[in-house]
Write an enzyme that holds these catalytic residues in place. Structure first.
Site: not given
Ligand code: GLP
Length: 264
Positions: A63, A132, A134
């Site tokens: 992304d 959440d 995602h």
């Molecule tokens: C962001 C990214 C995701 C990632 C998520 C969790 O939203 N777009 O790809 O998995 O955060 O982030 P973290 O690994 O810092 O908890």
């Protein structure tokens, strides 16, 4: 499940490096965020010390924010560049990211899907997990049939990503620097990968992990779509596994895996 966050990352790095050794031309979808940092550090170490090569691989960032320049310090292209690409032998032309600056964003998304197809499809989608539920920037209610497209970020996601933009306000006092929109590969894009590998650690992820693994398939929990995938691996630490009802069963499955199924 493994005891520590460090161990989740070592296991995940081992799966990625085994794939690259078995299939040097593999196409990888790669996340940003704090979760993969130690995974990338281990891959860089293996590149340096053990000859792991990315020379024939292709990488697709999962992304990117809309409207920020490619080298923006808060952006994901820059984050992956700093964490992995600039330390290994992946040619620049084989490091892809959605073009969040394109004049025609829909066209940029279609071109991204085409580039994935041209690379032979994704061999591995490495994934983190939002609190959440995602994956990539597929926010709750994302369609399981979605492909690369524009998503509006939730306030929670923007707040979680704010630290990466700390001190980077560019448009004057009081301006909010975290973009509201991103381009993200879709859930169907992720499900089309030959293998999905999701890593999560820490108590903050426990609820999302439980919903992803044991909850109903629900657009409200985008990661639950992984239940549909024929080869999905979830690696979590003790804290993130806390909400799993069948935890002891998963431990038994892992402990009794036949040797030919082990790759971590
Ligand atoms: C962001 C990214 C995701 C990632 C998520 C969790 O939203 N777009 O790809 O998995 O955060 O982030 P973290 O690994 O810092 O908890």
């Amino acid at each position: 499940m493994v005891p520590t966050a460090d161990e989740t990352c070592l296991r995940a790095a081992r799966i990625v490096s085994r794939l690259l050794r078995a299939k040097p031309e593999a196409a990888l979808a790669l996340p940003t965020g704090s979760t993969p940092r130690a995974i990338y550090a281990e891959l860089v170490r293996q590149h340096r010390d053990e000859g792991l090569s990315f020379a024939r691989a292709t990488a697709f960032n999962l992304d990117e924010y809309v409207g920020i320049r490619p080298d923006h310090p808060g952006g994901f292209r820059r984050a992956l560049q700093e964490a992995l690409y600039r330390h290994v032998d992946l040619p620049d032309a084989q490091a892809h990211a959605p073009d969040g600056q394109a004049a025609d964003l829909a066209d940029a998304c279609a071109r991204y899907e085409a580039a994935i197809v041209a690379a032979g499809g994704l061999d591995l989608a490495l994934l983190g997990l939002g609190i959440d539920g995602h994956i990539a920037f597929n926010e709750p209610t994302s369609s399981f049939g979605s492909r690369t497209r524009l998503k509006t970020l939730t306030d929670e996601t923007r707040a979680a990503n704010r630290p990466m933009f700390a001190g980077l306000a560019v448009s004057g006092a009081g301006a909010e620097p975290v973009p509201h929109h991103a381009l993200t590969v879709g859930i169907a894009t992720i499900l089309s990968a030959r293998r999905c590998l999701l890593v999560a650690f820490g108590a903050a992820k426990a609820s999302a992990v439980a919903k992803m693994v044991e909850g109903p398939l629900a657009a409200l929990v985008p990661a639950s779509a992984l239940q549909l995938h024929p080869h999905a691996t979830v690696i979590v630490d003790e804290a993130a596994a806390e909400g799993l009802a069948l935890r002891s069963y998963y431990d038994a499955v892992a402990a009794s895996k036949p040797a030919w199924q082990r790759d971590d």
